[in-house]
Design an enzyme around this catalytic site. Structure first.
Site, PDB file in Angstrom:
ATOM      1  N   LYS A  31       0.899  -1.230  -0.216  1.00 56.36           N
ATOM      2  CA  LYS A  31       0.133   0.061   0.110  1.00 56.36           C
ATOM      3  C   LYS A  31       0.883   1.104  -0.037  1.00 56.36           C
ATOM      4  CE  LYS A  31      -1.334   2.749   2.967  1.00 56.36           C
ATOM      5  NZ  LYS A  31      -1.147   4.007   2.028  1.00 56.36           N
ATOM      6  N   GLU A  83      11.007   1.465   9.463  1.00 55.65           N
ATOM      7  CA  GLU A  83      12.206   2.452   9.034  1.00 55.65           C
ATOM      8  C   GLU A  83      11.226   3.797   9.482  1.00 55.65           C
ATOM      9  OE1 GLU A  83      15.117   2.547   8.019  1.00 55.65           O
ATOM     10  OE2 GLU A  83      15.307   0.298   7.558  1.00 55.65           O
ATOM     11  N   CYS A 114      14.281  11.416   6.076  1.00 56.53           N
ATOM     12  CA  CYS A 114      14.249  10.852   7.506  1.00 56.53           C
ATOM     13  C   CYS A 114      15.693  11.015   7.818  1.00 56.53           C
ATOM     14  CB  CYS A 114      13.924   9.466   7.174  1.00 56.53           C
ATOM     15  SG  CYS A 114      14.809   8.504   5.958  1.00 56.53           S
ATOM     16  N   GLU A 146      10.644  16.434  14.877  1.00 56.74           N
ATOM     17  CA  GLU A 146      11.204  16.242  13.530  1.00 56.74           C
ATOM     18  C   GLU A 146      10.566  17.336  12.829  1.00 56.74           C
ATOM     19  OE1 GLU A 146       9.591  12.629  11.255  1.00 56.74           O
ATOM     20  OE2 GLU A 146      11.708  12.321  10.190  1.00 56.74           O
TER      21      GLU A 146
HETATM   22  P1  NAD Z   1       3.033   8.463   7.744  1.00 53.92           P
HETATM   23  O1  NAD Z   1       3.501   7.833   8.614  1.00 53.92           O
HETATM   24  O2  NAD Z   1       2.096   9.642   7.876  1.00 53.92           O
HETATM   25  O3  NAD Z   1       2.556   7.715   6.341  1.00 53.92           O
HETATM   26  C1  NAD Z   1       3.608   6.583   6.001  1.00 53.92           C
HETATM   27  C2  NAD Z   1       2.510   5.555   5.184  1.00 53.92           C
HETATM   28  O4  NAD Z   1       1.766   5.109   6.219  1.00 53.92           O
HETATM   29  C3  NAD Z   1       1.589   6.080   4.239  1.00 53.92           C
HETATM   30  O5  NAD Z   1       1.596   5.087   3.240  1.00 53.92           O
HETATM   31  C4  NAD Z   1       0.265   6.370   5.028  1.00 53.92           C
HETATM   32  O6  NAD Z   1      -0.746   6.239   4.195  1.00 53.92           O
HETATM   33  C5  NAD Z   1       0.486   5.101   5.873  1.00 53.92           C
HETATM   34  N1  NAD Z   1      -0.405   5.253   7.004  1.00 53.92           N
HETATM   35  C6  NAD Z   1      -0.781   6.510   7.833  1.00 53.92           C
HETATM   36  N2  NAD Z   1      -1.465   6.122   8.834  1.00 53.92           N
HETATM   37  C7  NAD Z   1      -1.675   4.547   8.720  1.00 53.92           C
HETATM   38  C8  NAD Z   1      -2.414   3.726   9.493  1.00 53.92           C
HETATM   39  N3  NAD Z   1      -3.025   4.180  10.521  1.00 53.92           N
HETATM   40  N4  NAD Z   1      -2.437   2.489   9.299  1.00 53.92           N
HETATM   41  C9  NAD Z   1      -1.545   1.983   8.149  1.00 53.92           C
HETATM   42  N5  NAD Z   1      -0.933   2.992   7.303  1.00 53.92           N
HETATM   43  C10 NAD Z   1      -0.896   4.248   7.775  1.00 53.92           C
HETATM   44  O7  NAD Z   1       4.444   9.371   7.304  1.00 53.92           O
HETATM   45  P2  NAD Z   1       4.642  10.087   6.035  1.00 53.92           P
HETATM   46  O8  NAD Z   1       4.123  11.491   6.440  1.00 53.92           O
HETATM   47  O9  NAD Z   1       4.141   9.591   4.713  1.00 53.92           O
HETATM   48  O10 NAD Z   1       6.228   9.858   5.827  1.00 53.92           O
HETATM   49  C11 NAD Z   1       7.166  10.834   6.457  1.00 53.92           C
HETATM   50  C12 NAD Z   1       7.702   9.860   7.825  1.00 53.92           C
HETATM   51  O11 NAD Z   1       8.378   8.956   7.248  1.00 53.92           O
HETATM   52  C13 NAD Z   1       8.841  10.782   8.480  1.00 53.92           C
HETATM   53  O12 NAD Z   1       8.703  10.645   9.983  1.00 53.92           O
HETATM   54  C14 NAD Z   1      10.241  10.320   8.141  1.00 53.92           C
HETATM   55  O13 NAD Z   1      11.193  10.506   8.675  1.00 53.92           O
HETATM   56  C15 NAD Z   1       9.727   8.687   7.671  1.00 53.92           C
HETATM   57  N6  NAD Z   1      10.611   8.132   6.818  1.00 53.92           N
HETATM   58  C16 NAD Z   1      11.461   7.011   7.275  1.00 53.92           C
HETATM   59  C17 NAD Z   1      12.377   6.598   6.459  1.00 53.92           C
HETATM   60  C18 NAD Z   1      13.502   5.512   7.016  1.00 53.92           C
HETATM   61  O14 NAD Z   1      14.081   4.775   6.125  1.00 53.92           O
HETATM   62  N7  NAD Z   1      13.630   5.382   8.276  1.00 53.92           N
HETATM   63  C19 NAD Z   1      12.419   6.939   4.947  1.00 53.92           C
HETATM   64  C20 NAD Z   1      11.626   7.988   4.627  1.00 53.92           C
HETATM   65  C21 NAD Z   1      10.561   8.562   5.453  1.00 53.92           C
END
Ligand code: NAD
Length: 475
Positions: A168, A244, A278, A379
């Site tokens: 997803k 991650e 990130c 962050e």
């Molecule tokens: P997010 O957690 O809001 O969303 C990430 C994914 O999770 C999306 O596909 C979203 O639709 C899904 N999601 C959201 N709520 C959910 C739920 N309740 N159940 C299941 N899925 C759900 O994060 P974002 O805003 O898309 O991304 C930014 C974050 O990602 C930052 O905190 C960043 O640091 C982190 N990130 C980490 C890495 C890493 O490798 N450590 C890499 C890229 C981004």
């Protein structure tokens, strides 16, 4: 959506729109998948597992190589889809497609290196053998900030190991995901082995992923908040998890460093993807003796940065993902200024020359940042560089580690002993030493503390998708 080898619409043709964050224009619409579609995709992945998991590593490897070949050939097209959908400058999008393709190549190779082990046994008539086998159906959830590479970093090792996948993608960037699945289909991945469910409401899909017993592993990249939610849910059936999550990287400029070189490095990594990374530095710890030259170089360079559409020549600052991101960044900047930080440049939303249609924030530099400010802990995920002065090595190490995150950190120094001491003292999974890009498909990527669990890429990347089985023989 792509389920069981078929491109499908959602029930009743439900769709959601996709927008260009630089212009606010609608650029497409994709199926709005329901929980039922997630069930259908998991069932397909479960059926396909039986055959895929027993294919030879050579066969799986050949398909991944082919996917790599197609993706490399289609680099320009993918980069353009990404710039339109996610906003990053075209050059950065091309780099990301290459990084994404590198995982296909790396795991095409690693597929053939899943070695077992024999172990000396305590009894003379006994033999021990260790096998590694695929964990089963993998459910993957990815973010919007790196919409291509975050997918291949999960799908490639899962396929190499013999797992099947339901993905997803983030609701802001489903078009990139669709392009990748077209490539996997063309490369010859058998039906049901990879499945794509696009959905505007991630919660229902996430619920199904964690509660469906056919799913044996959850791999997630995104915020720490959502990661915790999924890990808690997965615990109920002791599903394997890879997480991650978010970061709050310290960027440490030690007193012997060259302030100009350090400032150039800080600029490149801080404003990469408009700070939406990130591993983006969130606190720039600069020794008090060098704050002035460091800030001077950064200010000069910031003044030359151009914000705009990623398709425009010379643009280095793309849009943020949405209005909420602008508000969050601005709130952190106001909070810091209210608590005594000094604004050196930026600090506002950009609205001139048509930028008001998109989500642009000026590249921002603030100094005299202290631990009392929100930006010191939360962050940012935006183009704000907060400079924090410090006096001693011991002090900066304590300050750098004073966070519940532990993803990336950076050290600038010319003193090898000092670099080693600080490196060993940092509680972070990835440390760049005079290096702002310590990442590659061949290297393990991941965080400590609340930044995650497990590693992606490298030799470790495929191990995340394998179970260990011990066989004891009596002869
Ligand atoms: P997010 O957690 O809001 O969303 C990430 C994914 O999770 C999306 O596909 C979203 O639709 C899904 N999601 C959201 N709520 C959910 C739920 N309740 N159940 C299941 N899925 C759900 O994060 P974002 O805003 O898309 O991304 C930014 C974050 O990602 C930052 O905190 C960043 O640091 C982190 N990130 C980490 C890495 C890493 O490798 N450590 C890499 C890229 C981004």
């Amino acid at each position: 959506m792509y389920i069981d080898g078929q491109w499908l619409q959602a029930a009743g043709g439900a769709e959601f729109d996709v927008f260009n964050p630089a212009t606010g224009e609608k650029i497409g619409a994709v199926p709005d998948g329901s929980r039922e579609k997630a069930v259908q995709a998991i069932d397909a992945a479960d059926r396909a597992f039986k055959e895929w998991s027993v294919q030879t590593a050579y066969k799986r490897s050949a398909i991944l190589y082919e996917a790599y070949r197609i993706m490399t050939e289609r680099k320009e097209h993918l980069a353009r889809v990404m710039t339109e959908e996610q906003g990053k400058p075209l050059k950065a999008a091309r780099n990301e497609v290459q990084y994404g393709a590198d995982f296909l190549l790396w795991f095409a190779e690693e597929a053939k290196r899943v070695y077992g082990e024999t172990i000396p046994a305590p009894r003379p008539d006994q033999r021990f053998m260790v096998l590694h086998q695929p964990v089963g159906v993998v459910a993957a959830i990815t973010p919007w900030n790196y919409p291509v590479s975050m997918i291949t970093r999960k799908v490639a090792p899962a396929l190499a190991a013999g797992c099947t996948v339901v993905l997803k993608p983030a609701e802001a960037t489903p078009l990139c995901a669709i392009e990748i699945f077209k490539i996997l289909e063309e490369a010859g991945v058998p039906k049901g082995v990879v499945n794509l469910v696009t959905a505007f409401n991630p919660e229902a899909i996430g619920e199904e992923f964690v509660t469906n017993p056919k799913v044996r592993k959850i791999t997630f990249t995104g915020s720490t908040e959502v990661g915790k939610l999924l890990a808690r849910g997965a615990a109920d059936q002791i599903k394997r998890v890879s997480m991650e999550l978010g970061g709050h990287a310290p960027f440490i400029v030690l007193p012997d460093a060259d302030p100009e070189r350090a400032a150039k490095g800080a600029m490149l990594v801080k404003f990469l993807n408009t700070g939406q990374a990130c591993i983006s530095p969130n606190r720039l710890f600069v020794h008090r003796s060098m704050v002035d030259p460091f800030v001077e170089v950064m200010t000069k360079r910031i003044s030359k940065m151009k914000a705009g559409s990623g398709f425009e020549e010379g643009v280095s600052i793309g849009p943020l993902v949405d209005t909420a991101a602008i508000e969050k960044v601005d709130r952190q900047v106001r909070d810091a200024i209210d608590k005594g930080a000094e604004l050196v440049s930026g600090g506002r939303r950009l609205t001139e020359n048509g930028l008001d249609r998109g989500y642009f924030y000026a590249p921002t530099l603030i100094k005299e940042v202290t631990p009392r400010m929100t930006i010191y802990r939360e962050e940012t995920f935006g183009p704000v560089a907060p400079v924090v002065p410090y006096d001693s090595e011991e002090e900066v190490l304590t300050m750098a580690n004073d966070t519940h995150y532990g993803l990336a950190a950076y050290i600038y120094t010319q003193d090898i002993s000092r670099a080693m001491r600080v490196l060993e003292g940092l509680r972070f999974g990835i440390v760049g030493i005079n290096d702002i890009n310590p990442t590659a498909a061949a290297a393990p990527f991941g965080g400590m503390k609340e930044s995650g669990l497990g590693r992606e890429g490298g030799r470790e990347g495929i191990a995340e998708y394998l179970e260990t089985k011990l066989a004891g023989f009596s002869i």
